[in-house]
Design a protein around this motif. Structure first.
Motif, PDB file in Angstrom:
ATOM      1  N   GLN A  33      62.699  73.706  53.406  1.00 37.81           N
ATOM      2  CA  GLN A  33      62.961  74.386  54.666  1.00 37.81           C
ATOM      3  C   GLN A  33      61.956  75.525  54.808  1.00 37.81           C
ATOM      4  OE1 GLN A  33      66.971  75.790  54.968  1.00 37.81           O
ATOM      5  NE2 GLN A  33      66.424  77.405  56.384  1.00 37.81           N
ATOM      6  N   SER A  34      61.428  75.715  56.002  1.00 38.71           N
ATOM      7  CA  SER A  34      60.510  76.829  56.205  1.00 38.71           C
ATOM      8  C   SER A  34      61.248  78.002  56.838  1.00 38.71           C
ATOM      9  CB  SER A  34      59.320  76.405  57.067  1.00 38.71           C
ATOM     10  OG  SER A  34      59.764  76.098  58.363  1.00 38.71           O
ATOM     11  N   ASN A  35      60.726  79.170  56.599  1.00 39.95           N
ATOM     12  CA  ASN A  35      61.297  80.391  57.150  1.00 39.95           C
ATOM     13  C   ASN A  35      60.213  81.101  57.947  1.00 39.95           C
ATOM     14  OD1 ASN A  35      63.175  82.427  57.563  1.00 39.95           O
ATOM     15  ND2 ASN A  35      62.580  83.526  55.725  1.00 39.95           N
ATOM     16  N   GLU A  36      60.578  81.640  59.098  1.00 47.16           N
ATOM     17  CA  GLU A  36      59.607  82.343  59.930  1.00 47.16           C
ATOM     18  C   GLU A  36      59.786  83.842  59.786  1.00 47.16           C
ATOM     19  OE1 GLU A  36      60.314  80.926  63.872  1.00 47.16           O
ATOM     20  OE2 GLU A  36      59.343  79.017  63.496  1.00 47.16           O
ATOM     21  N   SER A  92      66.237  73.422  50.999  1.00 44.36           N
ATOM     22  CA  SER A  92      67.067  73.070  52.138  1.00 44.36           C
ATOM     23  C   SER A  92      68.422  72.603  51.652  1.00 44.36           C
ATOM     24  CB  SER A  92      66.377  71.962  52.942  1.00 44.36           C
ATOM     25  OG  SER A  92      67.203  71.570  53.999  1.00 44.36           O
ATOM     26  N   GLN A 104      56.761  80.774  56.162  1.00 48.58           N
ATOM     27  CA  GLN A 104      56.940  80.745  54.713  1.00 48.58           C
ATOM     28  C   GLN A 104      57.555  79.398  54.344  1.00 48.58           C
ATOM     29  OE1 GLN A 104      59.360  84.438  55.019  1.00 48.58           O
ATOM     30  NE2 GLN A 104      58.191  84.975  53.207  1.00 48.58           N
ATOM     31  N   TYR A 150      61.350  77.116  50.592  1.00 52.75           N
ATOM     32  CA  TYR A 150      62.768  77.417  50.416  1.00 52.75           C
ATOM     33  C   TYR A 150      63.543  76.113  50.334  1.00 52.75           C
ATOM     34  CZ  TYR A 150      61.780  82.237  51.519  1.00 52.75           C
ATOM     35  OH  TYR A 150      61.288  83.506  51.490  1.00 52.75           O
TER      36      TYR A 150
END
Length: 132
Positions: free
Chosen positions: A73-76, A66, A61, A64
């Motif tokens: 920022q990516s989110n897993e 940072s 995803q 987001y």
């Protein structure tokens, strides 16, 4: 007699312990804690396992904020799939943008997958946005 009273007491305590243990297991592994939809790029989707072969996937995803200004920022989101039809459809979607409906359990079971997040349906599939 004292033997029958003691035997009845022990059986009652064993029954109470069994019911409490069964209630705990039902709550921890079968109670649906939450439901939702996650969207992102499907990073990978595989079938793996030594004894129980389960479908496992990861969704990336983006978007987001940072802590550093001007960066993202990516989110897993790691998940498991139990439904064979959903799994077969996701097998061909690596690198695509997907929206997945999931159920969240409080614990994972080996035959259900490594994750407490179980995807039960696909909401939408689209091609990933091109990278500039």
């Amino acid at each position: 007699t004292d033997y029958n009273i003691m035997r009845r007491f022990v059986l009652m305590i064993a029954g109470i312990i069994f019911l409490l243990l069964a209630g705990f297991i039902a709550y921890k592994y079968y109670f649906v804690f939450g439901r939702g939809v996650k969207a992102g790029e499907l990073n990978f989707f595989v079938k793996k396992g030594y004894v129980f072969k389960t479908y496992e996937g990861k969704l990336i995803q983006t978007g987001y904020r940072s802590r550093q200004p001007g960066s993202l920022q990516s989110n897993e989101f790691e998940f498991s799939v139990v439904n064979e039809k959903v799994a077969q459809r996701l097998m061909t979607c690596s690198g695509k943008m997907v929206e997945l409906h999931y159920k969240e359990y409080l614990g994972a079971l080996p035959w259900r997958g490594f994750s407490p997040y179980i995807v039960d349906s696909i909401v939408a599939i689209s091609n990933a946005a091109p990278v500039n």
